[in-house]
Design an enzyme around this catalytic site. Structure first.
Site, PDB file in Angstrom:
ATOM      1  N   HIS A   1       0.819  -1.219   0.000  1.00 15.64           N
ATOM      2  CA  HIS A   1       0.000   0.000   0.000  1.00 15.64           C
ATOM      3  C   HIS A   1       0.855   1.274   0.000  1.00 15.64           C
ATOM      4  CE1 HIS A   1       1.035   0.885   4.188  1.00 15.64           C
ATOM      5  NE2 HIS A   1       0.885  -0.418   4.422  1.00 15.64           N
TER       6      HIS A   1
ATOM      7  N   GLU B   1      -1.984  -6.878   7.554  1.00 14.66           N
ATOM      8  CA  GLU B   1      -0.621  -6.810   8.088  1.00 14.66           C
ATOM      9  C   GLU B   1      -0.487  -7.719   9.307  1.00 14.66           C
ATOM     10  OE1 GLU B   1       2.379  -6.770   7.823  1.00 14.66           O
ATOM     11  OE2 GLU B   1       2.921  -4.672   7.478  1.00 14.66           O
TER      12      GLU B   1
END
Length: 210
Positions: free
Chosen positions: A10, A83
């Protein structure tokens, strides 16, 4: 039949910029992150993705949305692409973790599992992300699949996918924001790494993704 898998980190967030541990905290892209996503999306659109999959955390989902807007390809979401869960570390700067949780921090820096703090193990992280990558690639056999995820998740997941030992995974530097990894899968050799840390622009080296 060759399947091409692009694993994309990202764009930048304010917590990235301040070296704050994000983990699974749902931090949005900042202005720079949105620009990075738009720039990277213009390049990735040339691959003509057959499927786009993203972590459901906003920073990854909004990064994937930039590519979806250019290609018209809808994004599907998989929470396994989130994550690494950093437990008690989440929200702290890495400097604060080093000062207040020195033993845990030393193990993390050495590439070992963190003992304490409820931090997800590397094996658990690698397996869940690898499983998600396998399932994403199955959406378009022989095609191109782009997966938007996170730094630590990407590195550990692809290492698990490739069957690498932990020591070999540590030879990969941290993925820069909005850079990606390219892998291919063929019937004979299986998964192979084609390129690492590819991006639309050059950046200064960043600390390991958290």
């Amino acid at each position: 039949m060759t399947t091409r898998l692009i694993v994309w980190r990202h764009g930048n967030t304010d917590w990235n910029a301040s070296h704050r541990v994000q983990g699974q905290t749902d931090v949005p892209l900042n202005e720079l992150g949105h620009r990075q996503a738009a720039e990277a999306a213009r390049l990735l659109a040339t691959t003509r993705p057959d499927a786009i999959v993203a972590s459901d955390l906003r920073r990854a989902a909004d990064t994937a949305a930039a590519l979806s807007a250019l290609t018209g390809q809808a994004v599907s979401y998989d929470e396994r692409l989130r994550e690494r869960f950093f437990g008690a570390w989440q929200g702290l700067t890495t400097a604060t973790v080093a000062a207040t949780r020195p033993d845990e921090f030393a193990r993390w820096k050495a590439g070992a599992d963190v003992v304490g703090g409820d931090v997800e193990t590397l094996d658990d992280l690698g397996k869940r992300v690898s499983d998600a990558l396998q399932d994403a690639s199955a959406l378009a056999p022989g095609g191109v699949v782009v997966v938007a995820t996170h730094g630590a998740a990407a590195r550990q997941g692809l290492g698990h996918l490739l069957g690498w030992p932990r020591e070999q995974m540590r030879t990969l530097r941290a993925l820069q924001n909005c850079h990606w990894v390219e892998l291919t899968h063929d019937e004979g050799p299986g998964w192979q790494l084609g390129a690492y840390n590819v991006g639309a622009h050059a950046e200064q080296p960043v600390p390991p993704a958290v």
